[in-house]
Design a protein around this motif. Structure first.
Motif, PDB file in Angstrom:
ATOM      1  N   LEU A 121      58.985  53.966  87.669  1.00  0.00           N
ATOM      2  CA  LEU A 121      58.686  55.395  87.675  1.00  0.00           C
ATOM      3  C   LEU A 121      57.990  55.823  86.384  1.00  0.00           C
ATOM      4  CD1 LEU A 121      61.935  56.812  89.300  1.00  0.00           C
ATOM      5  CD2 LEU A 121      59.697  56.544  90.356  1.00  0.00           C
ATOM      6  N   ARG A 122      58.435  55.276  85.244  1.00  0.00           N
ATOM      7  CA  ARG A 122      57.780  55.608  83.964  1.00  0.00           C
ATOM      8  C   ARG A 122      56.334  55.122  83.944  1.00  0.00           C
ATOM      9  NH1 ARG A 122      61.935  56.165  79.233  1.00  0.00           N
ATOM     10  NH2 ARG A 122      63.793  56.449  80.478  1.00  0.00           N
ATOM     11  N   ASP A 123      56.105  53.908  84.504  1.00  0.00           N
ATOM     12  CA  ASP A 123      54.742  53.379  84.558  1.00  0.00           C
ATOM     13  C   ASP A 123      53.849  54.272  85.419  1.00  0.00           C
ATOM     14  OD1 ASP A 123      55.456  51.281  82.921  1.00  0.00           O
ATOM     15  OD2 ASP A 123      55.677  49.830  84.560  1.00  0.00           O
ATOM     16  N   ASN A 126      53.124  57.469  83.430  1.00  0.00           N
ATOM     17  CA  ASN A 126      52.153  57.178  82.376  1.00  0.00           C
ATOM     18  C   ASN A 126      50.751  56.957  82.957  1.00  0.00           C
ATOM     19  OD1 ASN A 126      54.070  57.429  80.368  1.00  0.00           O
ATOM     20  ND2 ASN A 126      54.587  55.252  80.391  1.00  0.00           N
ATOM     21  N   GLY A 127      50.701  56.320  84.127  1.00  0.00           N
ATOM     22  CA  GLY A 127      49.420  56.106  84.782  1.00  0.00           C
ATOM     23  C   GLY A 127      48.788  57.415  85.221  1.00  0.00           C
TER      24      GLY A 127
END
Length: 131
Positions: A121-123, A126-127
């Motif tokens: 989810l963080r990736d 950030n994307g």
């Protein structure tokens, strides 16, 4: 002086009216065929034809109340128990009856093991920010 010995039934409460024991609502049953799927956060959803519940003589007033509460907004088992002021065990049996009669269906919450990992989810976040 108590009215219990003078013709008043112990099944009547002056403030609440007639008292119906929970096991009377379920005809003494403590389980139903669908109960294994009915944890507190399981969501009960009325079927499109659920308006017919009021005309079904096999359903109790509590069954009809459950269908009515779920008709506009799906309700969790815990919300139904609180809204109807009934024990969760009674609500589970009654909802199981309604599932069997196809007046409602139950959506299970997603088990935590099937939720995406926090790092994924963080990736994704950030994307999206990078766009």
């Amino acid at each position: 002086m108590s009215d219990h010995g003078q013709g008043r039934s112990h099944w009547f409460d002056d403030e609440a009216g007639p008292v119906v024991r929970p096991y009377a609502m379920t005809r003494g049953r403590t389980t139903s065929a669908a109960q294994h799927r009915l944890d507190l956060i399981a969501v009960v959803v009325a079927e499109p034809h659920a308006d017919d519940a009021e005309d079904d003589p096999s359903l109790s007033p509590e069954h009809v109340d459950i269908v009515g509460l779920c008709r506009d907004t799906p309700q969790s088992v815990a919300e139904l128990a609180a809204g109807l002021d009934l024990p969760v065990g009674v609500v589970r049996v009654l909802v199981g009856d309604l599932v069997d009669a196809e007046f409602v269906h139950v959506n299970r919450p997603v088990p935590p093991a099937e939720l995406p990992d926090e790092s994924i989810l963080r990736d994704v976040i950030n994307g999206l920010r990078a766009l």
